[in-house]
Design a protein around this motif. Structure first.
Motif, PDB file in Angstrom:
ATOM      1  N   THR A 110       0.831  -1.201   0.000  1.00  0.00           N
ATOM      2  CA  THR A 110       0.000   0.000   0.000  1.00  0.00           C
ATOM      3  C   THR A 110       0.866   1.252   0.000  1.00  0.00           C
ATOM      4  OG1 THR A 110      -1.795  -1.155   1.131  1.00  0.00           O
ATOM      5  CG2 THR A 110      -1.782   1.247   1.296  1.00  0.00           C
ATOM      6  N   ALA A 111       1.918   1.255   0.812  1.00  0.00           N
ATOM      7  CA  ALA A 111       2.814   2.412   0.864  1.00  0.00           C
ATOM      8  C   ALA A 111       3.530   2.617  -0.469  1.00  0.00           C
ATOM      9  CB  ALA A 111       3.828   2.238   1.994  1.00  0.00           C
ATOM     10  N   ILE A 112       4.012   1.546  -1.060  1.00  0.00           N
ATOM     11  CA  ILE A 112       4.695   1.651  -2.354  1.00  0.00           C
ATOM     12  C   ILE A 112       3.748   2.183  -3.420  1.00  0.00           C
ATOM     13  CG2 ILE A 112       5.711   0.281  -4.235  1.00  0.00           C
ATOM     14  CD1 ILE A 112       6.958  -1.464  -1.947  1.00  0.00           C
ATOM     15  N   GLU A 113       2.523   1.665  -3.449  1.00  0.00           N
ATOM     16  CA  GLU A 113       1.544   2.143  -4.427  1.00  0.00           C
ATOM     17  C   GLU A 113       1.220   3.625  -4.208  1.00  0.00           C
ATOM     18  OE1 GLU A 113      -1.893  -0.357  -4.668  1.00  0.00           O
ATOM     19  OE2 GLU A 113      -0.748  -2.002  -5.543  1.00  0.00           O
ATOM     20  N   ALA A 114       1.098   4.045  -2.963  1.00  0.00           N
ATOM     21  CA  ALA A 114       0.801   5.454  -2.674  1.00  0.00           C
ATOM     22  C   ALA A 114       1.948   6.358  -3.124  1.00  0.00           C
ATOM     23  CB  ALA A 114       0.519   5.638  -1.181  1.00  0.00           C
ATOM     24  N   LEU A 170       4.095  10.220  -7.029  1.00  0.00           N
ATOM     25  CA  LEU A 170       5.177  10.654  -7.916  1.00  0.00           C
ATOM     26  C   LEU A 170       4.770  10.687  -9.381  1.00  0.00           C
ATOM     27  CD1 LEU A 170       8.203   8.771  -6.321  1.00  0.00           C
ATOM     28  CD2 LEU A 170       7.628  11.207  -6.115  1.00  0.00           C
ATOM     29  N   GLN A 171       3.897   9.758  -9.768  1.00  0.00           N
ATOM     30  CA  GLN A 171       3.488   9.673 -11.166  1.00  0.00           C
ATOM     31  C   GLN A 171       1.996   9.332 -11.231  1.00  0.00           C
ATOM     32  OE1 GLN A 171       3.005  10.396 -14.231  1.00  0.00           O
ATOM     33  NE2 GLN A 171       5.138  10.006 -14.770  1.00  0.00           N
ATOM     34  N   PRO A 172       1.120  10.344 -11.213  1.00  0.00           N
ATOM     35  CA  PRO A 172      -0.322  10.082 -11.220  1.00  0.00           C
ATOM     36  C   PRO A 172      -0.829   9.511 -12.549  1.00  0.00           C
ATOM     37  CG  PRO A 172       0.119  12.445 -11.156  1.00  0.00           C
ATOM     38  CD  PRO A 172       1.438  11.758 -11.079  1.00  0.00           C
ATOM     39  N   ASN A 173      -0.087   9.716 -13.619  1.00  0.00           N
ATOM     40  CA  ASN A 173      -0.487   9.187 -14.927  1.00  0.00           C
ATOM     41  C   ASN A 173       0.107   7.798 -15.139  1.00  0.00           C
ATOM     42  OD1 ASN A 173      -1.771  11.675 -15.566  1.00  0.00           O
ATOM     43  ND2 ASN A 173       0.231  12.525 -16.097  1.00  0.00           N
ATOM     44  N   ILE A 223       6.259   2.534 -13.491  1.00  0.00           N
ATOM     45  CA  ILE A 223       5.504   2.543 -12.233  1.00  0.00           C
ATOM     46  C   ILE A 223       4.657   1.280 -12.134  1.00  0.00           C
ATOM     47  CG2 ILE A 223       3.653   3.726 -10.953  1.00  0.00           C
ATOM     48  CD1 ILE A 223       6.316   5.193 -10.769  1.00  0.00           C
ATOM     49  N   GLY A 224       4.052   0.876 -13.243  1.00  0.00           N
ATOM     50  CA  GLY A 224       3.279  -0.363 -13.258  1.00  0.00           C
ATOM     51  C   GLY A 224       4.132  -1.562 -12.886  1.00  0.00           C
ATOM     52  N   PHE A 225       5.354  -1.586 -13.390  1.00  0.00           N
ATOM     53  CA  PHE A 225       6.299  -2.653 -13.067  1.00  0.00           C
ATOM     54  C   PHE A 225       6.586  -2.690 -11.569  1.00  0.00           C
ATOM     55  CE2 PHE A 225      10.767  -4.040 -12.567  1.00  0.00           C
ATOM     56  CZ  PHE A 225      10.683  -5.322 -13.112  1.00  0.00           C
ATOM     57  N   ILE A 226       6.836  -1.527 -10.988  1.00  0.00           N
ATOM     58  CA  ILE A 226       7.110  -1.430  -9.550  1.00  0.00           C
ATOM     59  C   ILE A 226       5.904  -1.919  -8.744  1.00  0.00           C
ATOM     60  CG2 ILE A 226       7.509   0.206  -7.648  1.00  0.00           C
ATOM     61  CD1 ILE A 226       9.120   1.889  -9.763  1.00  0.00           C
ATOM     62  N   LYS A 227       4.711  -1.482  -9.126  1.00  0.00           N
ATOM     63  CA  LYS A 227       3.496  -1.889  -8.416  1.00  0.00           C
ATOM     64  C   LYS A 227       3.265  -3.395  -8.545  1.00  0.00           C
ATOM     65  CE  LYS A 227       0.631   2.255  -8.530  1.00  0.00           C
ATOM     66  NZ  LYS A 227      -0.636   2.756  -9.046  1.00  0.00           N
ATOM     67  N   ASP A 228       3.542  -3.946  -9.723  1.00  0.00           N
ATOM     68  CA  ASP A 228       3.376  -5.391  -9.925  1.00  0.00           C
ATOM     69  C   ASP A 228       4.323  -6.188  -9.035  1.00  0.00           C
ATOM     70  OD1 ASP A 228       1.425  -4.906 -11.802  1.00  0.00           O
ATOM     71  OD2 ASP A 228       2.715  -5.309 -13.543  1.00  0.00           O
ATOM     72  N   ILE A 229       5.549  -5.709  -8.905  1.00  0.00           N
ATOM     73  CA  ILE A 229       6.510  -6.390  -8.032  1.00  0.00           C
ATOM     74  C   ILE A 229       6.036  -6.348  -6.581  1.00  0.00           C
ATOM     75  CG2 ILE A 229       8.852  -6.249  -7.072  1.00  0.00           C
ATOM     76  CD1 ILE A 229       9.766  -5.398  -9.878  1.00  0.00           C
ATOM     77  N   ALA A 230       5.555  -5.195  -6.142  1.00  0.00           N
ATOM     78  CA  ALA A 230       5.068  -5.071  -4.764  1.00  0.00           C
ATOM     79  C   ALA A 230       3.874  -5.999  -4.532  1.00  0.00           C
ATOM     80  CB  ALA A 230       4.696  -3.618  -4.461  1.00  0.00           C
ATOM     81  N   ALA A 231       2.962  -6.058  -5.496  1.00  0.00           N
ATOM     82  CA  ALA A 231       1.812  -6.962  -5.374  1.00  0.00           C
ATOM     83  C   ALA A 231       2.272  -8.416  -5.397  1.00  0.00           C
ATOM     84  CB  ALA A 231       0.816  -6.692  -6.499  1.00  0.00           C
ATOM     85  N   GLY A 232       3.293  -8.704  -6.190  1.00  0.00           N
ATOM     86  CA  GLY A 232       3.835 -10.063  -6.232  1.00  0.00           C
ATOM     87  C   GLY A 232       4.413 -10.494  -4.896  1.00  0.00           C
TER      88      GLY A 232
END
Length: 119
Positions: free
Chosen positions: A71-75, A80-83, A88-97
């Motif tokens: 949740t913190a990483i996604e926030a 940093l990048q609202p668009n 960013i998608g890659f980073i979020k996918d890793i965190a979810a993984g």
């Protein structure tokens, strides 16, 4: 020394605030806490050993911690990048993984503990 103690008290206050925010606002954390409560009830019903309780508590803590960090990483990423951005998608996918890994191995622990008791 007094300043050190005051600093630690403030740190605990901020941590408790963060726990409250996660437990009351983040649906993924609420879901995981609900599952944790259910397996805790099951633990009392099936009279877990001290080792089984320790493993179960560690798994619950690991999953809720992973969800909180995700949740913190996604926030941070959204701030940093609202668009849409593939990096960013890659980073979020890793965190979810990471959360998925924690949940997968917690499920294995749950099967090791509960399968013999249920069947």
């Amino acid at each position: 020394m007094k300043q050190f103690i005051i600093g630690r008290i403030k740190s605990v206050k901020y941590a408790a605030k963060g726990m409250f925010i996660l437990a009351t606002n983040e649906h993924s954390v609420i879901s995981q806490l609900t599952a944790g409560i259910l397996v805790t009830i099951a633990g009392f019903y099936y009279d877990l050993s001290a080792t089984e309780w320790a493993m179960q508590c560690l798994c619950i803590g690991l999953i809720v911690t992973a969800e909180g960090l995700n949740t913190a990483i996604e926030a941070i990423c959204d701030y940093l990048q609202p668009n849409f951005d593939p990096k960013i998608g890659f980073i979020k996918d890793i965190a979810a993984g990471a959360v998925a890994f924690a949940a997968f191995f917690a499920l294995i622990v749950a099967l090791i503990i509960y399968y013999p008791k249920i069947f």
